[in-house]
Design an enzyme around this catalytic site. Sequence first.
Site, mmCIF file in Angstrom:
data_model
loop_
_atom_site.group_PDB
_atom_site.id
_atom_site.type_symbol
_atom_site.label_atom_id
_atom_site.label_comp_id
_atom_site.label_asym_id
_atom_site.label_seq_id
_atom_site.Cartn_x
_atom_site.Cartn_y
_atom_site.Cartn_z
ATOM 1 C CE LYS A 81 -2.396 -2.534 3.389
ATOM 2 N NZ LYS A 81 -2.901 -2.598 4.756
ATOM 3 N N GLY A 82 2.147 1.065 0.267
ATOM 4 C CA GLY A 82 3.053 2.192 0.500
ATOM 5 C C GLY A 82 3.138 3.213 -0.611
ATOM 6 C CG ASP A 98 6.900 2.172 -0.169
ATOM 7 O OD1 ASP A 98 7.648 1.333 -0.723
ATOM 8 O OD2 ASP A 98 6.260 1.912 0.866
ATOM 9 C CG ASP A 105 15.323 -1.348 3.643
ATOM 10 O OD1 ASP A 105 16.250 -0.567 3.897
ATOM 11 O OD2 ASP A 105 14.894 -2.158 4.481
ATOM 12 C CE LYS A 108 15.423 2.969 5.132
ATOM 13 N NZ LYS A 108 14.868 2.010 6.134
ATOM 14 C CG PHE A 136 11.310 2.426 10.468
ATOM 15 C CD1 PHE A 136 11.634 1.187 9.921
ATOM 16 C CD2 PHE A 136 9.986 2.844 10.435
ATOM 17 C CE1 PHE A 136 10.656 0.369 9.364
ATOM 18 C CE2 PHE A 136 8.999 2.037 9.885
ATOM 19 C CZ PHE A 136 9.331 0.801 9.361
ATOM 20 C CB ILE A 137 11.433 6.361 6.007
ATOM 21 C CG1 ILE A 137 12.962 6.382 5.875
ATOM 22 C CG2 ILE A 137 10.780 7.528 5.288
ATOM 23 C CD1 ILE A 137 13.642 7.575 6.431
ATOM 24 C CG ASP A 151 3.321 0.550 7.013
ATOM 25 O OD1 ASP A 151 4.123 0.410 6.069
ATOM 26 O OD2 ASP A 151 2.968 -0.387 7.752
ATOM 27 N NE ARG A 161 -0.269 1.654 5.025
ATOM 28 C CZ ARG A 161 0.736 0.901 4.581
ATOM 29 N NH1 ARG A 161 1.636 1.421 3.786
ATOM 30 N NH2 ARG A 161 0.835 -0.364 4.924
HETATM 31 P P1 IMP Z 1 13.050 -4.240 0.468
HETATM 32 O O1 IMP Z 1 12.485 -5.464 -0.175
HETATM 33 O O2 IMP Z 1 13.926 -4.572 1.645
HETATM 34 O O3 IMP Z 1 13.731 -3.317 -0.491
HETATM 35 O O4 IMP Z 1 11.851 -3.533 1.173
HETATM 36 C C1 IMP Z 1 11.017 -2.720 0.526
HETATM 37 C C2 IMP Z 1 9.762 -2.471 1.315
HETATM 38 O O5 IMP Z 1 9.983 -2.482 2.731
HETATM 39 C C3 IMP Z 1 9.226 -1.110 1.000
HETATM 40 O O6 IMP Z 1 8.326 -1.175 -0.072
HETATM 41 C C4 IMP Z 1 8.545 -0.709 2.279
HETATM 42 O O7 IMP Z 1 7.228 -1.174 2.271
HETATM 43 C C5 IMP Z 1 9.314 -1.429 3.345
HETATM 44 N N1 IMP Z 1 10.295 -0.520 3.975
HETATM 45 C C6 IMP Z 1 11.623 -0.443 3.756
HETATM 46 N N2 IMP Z 1 12.199 0.522 4.479
HETATM 47 C C7 IMP Z 1 11.211 1.083 5.193
HETATM 48 C C8 IMP Z 1 11.162 2.173 6.142
HETATM 49 O O8 IMP Z 1 12.157 2.824 6.491
HETATM 50 N N3 IMP Z 1 9.934 2.469 6.636
HETATM 51 C C9 IMP Z 1 8.809 1.776 6.302
HETATM 52 N N4 IMP Z 1 8.806 0.779 5.404
HETATM 53 C C10 IMP Z 1 9.993 0.420 4.878
HETATM 54 MG MG MG Z 2 6.228 -1.421 0.074
#
Ligand code: IMP
Ligand code: MG
Length: 180
Positions: A43-44, A100, A103, A131, A152-153, A159, A165
């Site tokens: 949903k981000g 969104d 990470d 990030k 943490f964003i 969220d 959100r």
């Molecule tokens: P990844 O697969 O580790 O790149 O994670 C991506 C997803 O994790 C993003 O779409 C977000 O939903 C969530 N996420 C990563 N970092 C943050 C953060 O700092 N705050 C909130 N959600 C995050």
């Molecule tokens: Mg996401």
Amino acid sequence: MMRDEIKKVLFTEEDLQLKCKELGEKITKDYEGKDLLVVGVLKGSVLFTSDLIKNIKIPCEIDFMAVSSYGNSTESSGVVRILKDLDNGIEGKDVLIVEDIVDTGNTLSYLKIYLNGRGANSVKIITLLDKPERRTAEVEVDYIGFEVPNEFIVGYGIDYAEKYRNLPFVGILDEKVYSK
Ligand code: IMP
Ligand code: MG
């Protein structure tokens, strides 16, 4: 008040609107004459997707996917599960995945391979936030709004445990909220 739980505001409502305009203009140029399908990751990316597409001035379709990410914790599990798939086929379409925040890169590297395997003409990625310090999966991100530090964003769709959100800005969540 939610605002008291934000340690620092990183991007204001105005910063976000300006960025959506800039990115929308780029995409409008880059996708001229193509069969653009914008895929928001639920949903981000909902707020970002809606502001972005208002700035895309060529015809496009919109769809959404939902994948599992963090659950209610602040750490990624590394496992990607599709909770909602696309409504229609994507053969020959130029797919733009809207995220969104990138990470570890797990979610997007998985999604990119998945959508490429379904006959898209091209699959590119746009993310509002990046990030880079946390990246473990190799994934090429084509358009990036802003880089963020390893904190943490929350806000503007993003969220913590399904909250924050609806903040119109992006900020760093105070550790006191999740260290309890
Ligand atoms: P990844 O697969 O580790 O790149 O994670 C991506 C997803 O994790 C993003 O779409 C977000 O939903 C969530 N996420 C990563 N970092 C943050 C953060 O700092 N705050 C909130 N959600 C995050
Ligand atoms: Mg996401």
